[in-house]
Enzyme design. Sequence first.
Site, short mmCIF file in Angstrom:
data_model
loop_
_atom_site.label_atom_id
_atom_site.label_comp_id
_atom_site.label_asym_id
_atom_site.label_seq_id
_atom_site.Cartn_x
_atom_site.Cartn_y
_atom_site.Cartn_z
CG PHE A 6 57.17 15.63 56.41
CD1 PHE A 6 56.19 14.78 55.92
CD2 PHE A 6 58.48 15.41 56.04
CE1 PHE A 6 56.52 13.72 55.07
CE2 PHE A 6 58.83 14.37 55.19
CZ PHE A 6 57.83 13.52 54.70
N GLY A 7 57.27 14.26 59.65
CA GLY A 7 58.27 13.40 60.28
C GLY A 7 58.81 12.39 59.30
CE1 TYR A 8 64.58 13.76 58.20
CE2 TYR A 8 62.80 15.36 58.25
CZ TYR A 8 64.14 15.04 58.43
OH TYR A 8 65.02 16.02 58.85
N GLY A 9 62.16 10.76 60.30
CA GLY A 9 63.17 10.02 61.07
C GLY A 9 62.59 9.70 62.44
CB SER A 10 63.74 10.44 65.88
OG SER A 10 63.85 11.85 65.82
CD GLU A 85 64.03 17.37 65.25
OE1 GLU A 85 65.01 17.18 64.49
OE2 GLU A 85 63.45 16.43 65.83
#
Length: 181
Positions: A6-10, A85
């Site tokens: 799940f990606g929400y930024g970079s 991360e």
Amino acid sequence: MALWVFGYGSLLWNPGFEHVETLVARLPGWHRSFCMSSIHHRGTVDHPGLVLALDAAEGASCQGLALRVKPGTEDAAMAELRERELVSSAYLEKNLSVILSDGREVEAVTYVIDTGHDQYCHHTLEKQAEIITSAVGGRGPNTEYLYNTATHLTDLGIQDPELDWLAARVRELKAQQPQNT
């Protein structure tokens, strides 16, 4: 079994791993926030920047992207993600249930803030804008991170009024800075 991230930024604009499927997804119970002080990628120890993290909140929901990792590359993808991360241990790696735009529900590797970590922070939106305007780290200017994320959310049809406000405010602050000649 498929590996989803799940990606929400970079991760929206620079996932760093091969993927074969990308869908808008929703993560209930969490919200996107510039609540992590960045001392590596978008700032330094002496001049920290801010990066996005997921902060738990009852009734909240975060829209982002679910990326299905290319089969056979799962180990390499996880190694890349962990190196990037988990550089300072401010994120926690969790497998959380996300709801895909096609209605499926899948488990996705998700990086959330460790609220007990010293990089966890809360600032007003104005203070966030001031920090982001001037911070630079190993992956470049903090402004680039904000602008790319806000642009990609807009391109995906995902509304995030706080990020839109921040991007506009940071542009104003940058325009007020003296130009180097």
